[in-house]
Scaffold this motif. Structure first.
Motif, PDB file in Angstrom:
ATOM      1  N   UNK A 179      24.026 -45.319 -45.371  1.00 48.69           N
ATOM      2  CA  UNK A 179      24.633 -45.579 -44.063  1.00 48.69           C
ATOM      3  C   UNK A 179      26.039 -46.162 -44.220  1.00 48.69           C
ATOM      4  N   UNK A 181      27.502 -48.073 -42.355  1.00 48.18           N
ATOM      5  CA  UNK A 181      27.570 -49.479 -41.937  1.00 48.18           C
ATOM      6  C   UNK A 181      27.395 -50.424 -43.135  1.00 48.18           C
ATOM      7  N   UNK A 182      26.698 -49.957 -44.192  1.00 47.18           N
ATOM      8  CA  UNK A 182      26.549 -50.812 -45.374  1.00 47.18           C
ATOM      9  C   UNK A 182      27.913 -51.060 -46.018  1.00 47.18           C
ATOM     10  N   UNK A 184      30.725 -50.863 -44.448  1.00 46.42           N
ATOM     11  CA  UNK A 184      31.516 -51.682 -43.522  1.00 46.42           C
ATOM     12  C   UNK A 184      31.123 -53.147 -43.630  1.00 46.42           C
ATOM     13  N   UNK A 185      29.807 -53.388 -43.715  1.00 47.28           N
ATOM     14  CA  UNK A 185      29.343 -54.771 -43.870  1.00 47.28           C
ATOM     15  C   UNK A 185      29.917 -55.365 -45.158  1.00 47.28           C
TER      16      UNK A 185
END
Lengths: 286, 364
Positions: A179, A181-182, A184-185
């Motif tokens: 993902x 988002x990983x 981005x995190x």
């Protein structure tokens, strides 16, 4: 037909096919290793463990075993490292990405014999493109198939060339399941690109990496066609591994029992390696 | 802790403009909610604050520092993602500590902060587990904890509750509100759920198609929606919107004539849309009452929603719970001028001024 009967009938069919195509040949090959035979038509003579002691006591066996490990490790390391590298590049957004992705799988689609012949032409002593380029650059002439080290390098190079696309494609598919988002995190958490590779990409690829390394190990350890077509195990056995040795023993020297013994030992070694591998890297951790 | 300023922040993907220039000043410690339907640009705006999305034009300041061109890691923000974005191969402790480790913080200080956040969020029993061993609510608490340990200037939350079931959502909503009170850090929260926006926000910014529609306190946007979109978006059940035209200080719609509040600056015959919330329609006999024919009844528990029509105009009326109303019942209803919202049909903009009466509960 009740559902239970249906299940059993499918199960039985599957088992029957497996028995016919896998178990029977393996059992037959293993049983051959206990007989002395010089052809498949003559009557076999019981030899007990003679074939094993004879093969294990020969230097060619141990050389073939070591060659097998060198070839497997060499090809796997380059395939995996290059495969991940190419996959990371192909996972980026750039113009013409889909075309490059399509082209990258091409070597894998070619028949082995075509790849091998292409390589042989490229390194041909008088007309080879690689030879010409190297002499233009003032580099020394490489005897690709004549010196032991270069011959091993050649078979590894061709194998890497041919199967890296498979590894690339597999890793590319795996990368697309991570993902975004990983990442981005992790960016918010203060990582740089290298840290993101080691903290996100690599751990997320670990399950697929485990399978790929195992599959490639098994395939490369048993790989026959590339080496046979390039060097036939030469020069003086420098690229001869267990599969080549087994073939030469059985069909070159008509020592079918000896060839079967080598194949059986190879099978046992691989089984042991797979067993240890799964103990070290169980598949169900993540 | 810091204030955040967005100056004409605009985002375009080629010719397509996703955010048309947002101007916003988020005060230190304020809780601002970006609200709007999917694709309205609220998440993009949040991601621009985070630095995960490049800004096409405009500037962003955090704590007086221009961060427009800075990497996310250099903005001192923390973000909570909709799908939690926990690192699946790390334990909860490692997930919480990761951002601090990457900043090379002292080990003892990392431990202190992780333990404190974990205690605050009730995560102590799970520190050694992996994310997949937790429930959705627990994972979201870890995601909050990961933001919390960082002690950032501003918290950015991107639809943090939308993956949770309704009951858990309410509980986590309360938890986020409590967290905001305890830490007092500025928070920017994106949601499409108006209840979350109304309950959590100090101020709500409502967006549609990349344009800011209104910025205001929750009750302000409820009481004085700036346009038809906000009027329809805020409030549940939805506001009744009645189309008609201005005729001698009243709205004419079909056979219906509704007296409008004073101060409507529009010419006679101007097409208007009248907004009236279902809960603001009076039920009971009074001079000038209209006959409302009930067609459908929805029992909401504490209240009863009646759907029907008055002089050919469809209407929703929300009243205190009653069992007396049936399908086909006719009720006398009144529109109170002080509770009406008048919008231009042409532009959708609100055209009546503020009214002291708007928003207060009707007298019993």
């Amino acid at each position: 037909m009740s559902s239970k009967a249906t299940i059993y009938s499918f199960l039985f069919l599957g088992l029957a096919v497996t028995a016919l195509l896998i178990v029977a040949p393996v059992v037959y090959a293993v049983s051959l290793s206990f007989y002395q035979m010089d052809s498949f038509v003559g009557a076999p003579k019981w030899a007990g463990l003679d074939n094993y002691t004879r093969m294990l006591s020969q230097w060619v066996f141990w050389r073939a075993l070591i060659n097998g490990f060198i070839y497997s490790f060499g090809t796997i390391i380059f395939q995996v490292v290059l495969g991940i590298g190419f996959a990371l590049v192909l996972n980026q957004v750039f113009p013409g990405r889909n075309i490059v992705r399509g082209l990258s799988i091409l070597p894998y689609l070619l028949p082995t014999v075509v790849v091998v012949l292409t390589f042989k032409w490229m390194v041909d002593g008088s007309i080879g493109v690689l030879t010409t380029m190297m002499s233009a650059l003032g580099l020394p002439q490489v005897q690709w198939f004549e010196s032991p080290g270069a011959a091993m390098a050649s078979v590894i190079l061709v194998s890497v060339w041919m199967w890296t696309p498979f590894v690339t494609t597999t890793f590319l598919a795996a990368l697309q399941t991570v993902p975004s988002s990983l990442y981005e995190a992790a960016k918010v958490d203060g990582t740089n690109a290298v840290q993101r590779f080691f903290h996100i990409t690599l751990p997320m690829l670990k399950p697929i990496l485990t399978v790929i390394v195992l599959l490639r190990a098994v395939w490369m350890f048993n790989k026959f066609d590339v080496i046979w077509l390039l060097t036939q195990g030469g020069p003086v056995g420098a690229t001869e591994h267990l599969a080549i040795l087994s073939y030469k023993q059985a069909f070159g020297q008509f020592d079918i029992g000896g060839g079967a013994a080598v194949a059986t030992i190879s099978f046992a070694i691989l089984s042991l390696v797979v067993f240890i591998y799964f103990r070290l890297f169980p598949l169900d951790t993540e | 802790m810091a204030e955040v300023r967005l100056n004409k922040v605009r985002k375009a993907y080629g010719a397509q403009v996703a955010v048309h220039g947002v101007d916003l000043h988020i005060r230190d410690g304020e809780f601002v909610v970006f609200l709007g339907p999917s694709g309205c640009g609220k998440s993009t705006t949040l991601r621009m604050i985070a630095g995960l999305e490049e800004i096409t034009t405009g500037t962003i300041e955090i704590g007086g520092r221009d961060v427009t061109r800075l990497e996310p890691k250099d903005r001192n923000i923390a973000m909570v993602f909709q799908n939690y974005a926990l690192y699946p191969h790390k334990t909860i402790y490692e997930n919480l500590a990761f951002g601090l480790r990457m900043r090379r913080m002292d080990k003892a200080e990392i431990d202190r902060r992780v333990k404190s956040a974990s205690a605050m969020l009730g995560l102590d029993p799970y520190l050694e587990r992996k994310p997949k061993q937790l429930s959705g609510g627990q994972m979201q608490r870890v995601a909050l904890g990961r933001a919390l340990v960082r002690d950032p200037d501003v918290f950015l939350l991107d639809e943090p509750l939308s993956n949770l079931d309704a009951k858990l959502r309410v509980r986590m909503r309360e938890e986020i509100a409590r967290l905001h009170q305890e830490v007092g850090t500025s928070m920017v929260y994106v949601t499409h759920d108006q209840v979350e926006a109304m309950t959590l926000a100090n101020r709500i910014l409502i967006m549609r198609d990349g344009h800011v529609q209104q910025v205001g306190a929750p009750l302000e946007v409820y009481d004085r929606p700036a346009n038809l979109f906000v009027a329809g978006f805020i409030g549940s059940p939805e506001m009744n919107l009645i189309e008609g035209h201005l005729e001698r200080g009243a709205l004419k719609a079909g056979g219906l004539s509704i007296e409008l509040p004073p101060g409507i600056a529009a010419a006679e015959g101007t097409p208007l849309v009248l907004g009236v919330r279902p809960e603001h329609i009076g039920v009971g006999e009074a001079p000038g009452a209209h006959a409302f024919h009930v067609a459908v009844i929805e029992q909401l528990g504490a209240q009863t929603l009646c759907i029907g029509e008055v002089a050919g105009v469809r209407l929703r009326v929300l009243m205190d719970r009653t069992d007396a109303v049936r399908n086909g019942t006719t009720l006398p209803i009144q529109f109170r001028p002080g509770r009406l919202h008048v919008f231009s049909k042409e532009t959708g903009a609100r055209i009546n001024r503020a009214d002291a009466d708007v928003g207060r509960r009707p007298a019993a």
